[in-house]
Motif scaffolding. Structure first.
Motif, short mmCIF file in Angstrom:
data_model
loop_
_atom_site.label_atom_id
_atom_site.label_comp_id
_atom_site.label_asym_id
_atom_site.label_seq_id
_atom_site.Cartn_x
_atom_site.Cartn_y
_atom_site.Cartn_z
N PHE A 73 0.77 -1.04 0.07
CA PHE A 73 0.06 0.08 0.12
C PHE A 73 1.08 1.34 0.05
N TRP A 78 -1.17 4.48 -1.11
CA TRP A 78 -2.61 4.02 -0.49
C TRP A 78 -2.32 4.28 1.10
N LEU A 148 -8.44 -2.85 -5.14
CA LEU A 148 -8.27 -3.31 -3.95
C LEU A 148 -8.10 -4.92 -4.00
#
Length: 183
Positions: A73, A78, A148
């Motif tokens: 991530f 993210w 995701l």
């Protein structure tokens, strides 16, 4: 801010556990052992209700670090944010008492990821919480569910119906919509 040292220690411990081979899959239950500290207490001498939610952050960090998603991530730019949470208390935690935080991802919906947390003592649930979060992009915007799932894979089971209903029941209007406080 009161958990900053505990957060740093947990981050380092989770990294060590991952390096030692104590890795988790996205859908595994993560477990961390903690103790009630004096800074966790309220005026009644038991763990403050607000501290539980901060402690559950540690469970989510541990799960993300040990399943390898934290670094992925971070590389993608993210980061997670909480959009809803609900907690139910059954028994109090006392000063210096040891407890385990259990954390698992229960599934997705079109707006977020659902994570269940439990405080467990001697195999018995003392507290349970449901958290719905989403991932945002440092470049702006929300990480789409399809992005995701591409990274984590699909959930092995459907989101429990009660959790989907809870999400609908606690939803507020979107950020760009009006949400007057008119009581």
């Amino acid at each position: 801010m009161h958990l900053i040292f505990r957060t740093i220690a947990m981050f380092l411990q989770s990294r060590r556990r991952a390096r030692r081979g104590e890795r988790l899959d996205t859908w595994d239950v993560g477990r961390i052992r903690l103790r009630v500290l004096p800074t966790d207490l309220d005026v009644l001498g038991h763990m403050n209700n607000g501290v539980y939610l901060s402690i559950f952050d540690l469970g989510r960090f541990d799960l993300l670090i040990r399943n390898g998603l934290w670094d992925r991530f971070k590389h993608l730019g993210w980061y997670p944010v909480v959009s809803s949470e609900s907690i139910t208390f059954r028994k109090s935690l006392q000063p210096w008492q040891r407890f385990t935080v259990e954390t698992r991802v229960t599934g997705y919906d079109d707006k977020g990821v659902f994570i269940e947390h439990r405080v467990v003592v001697g195999g018995e649930i003392y507290t349970q919480a449901l958290v719905r979060g989403r991932f945002l992009k440092r470049s702006g915007g929300v990480v789409a569910l399809s992005e995701l799932i591409e990274l984590t894979g699909p959930a092995p089971t459907d989101l429990p119906a009660w959790q989907a209903q809870w999400a609908r029941d606690v939803a507020l209007p979107p950020t760009k919509a009006s949400a007057p406080s008119d009581w």
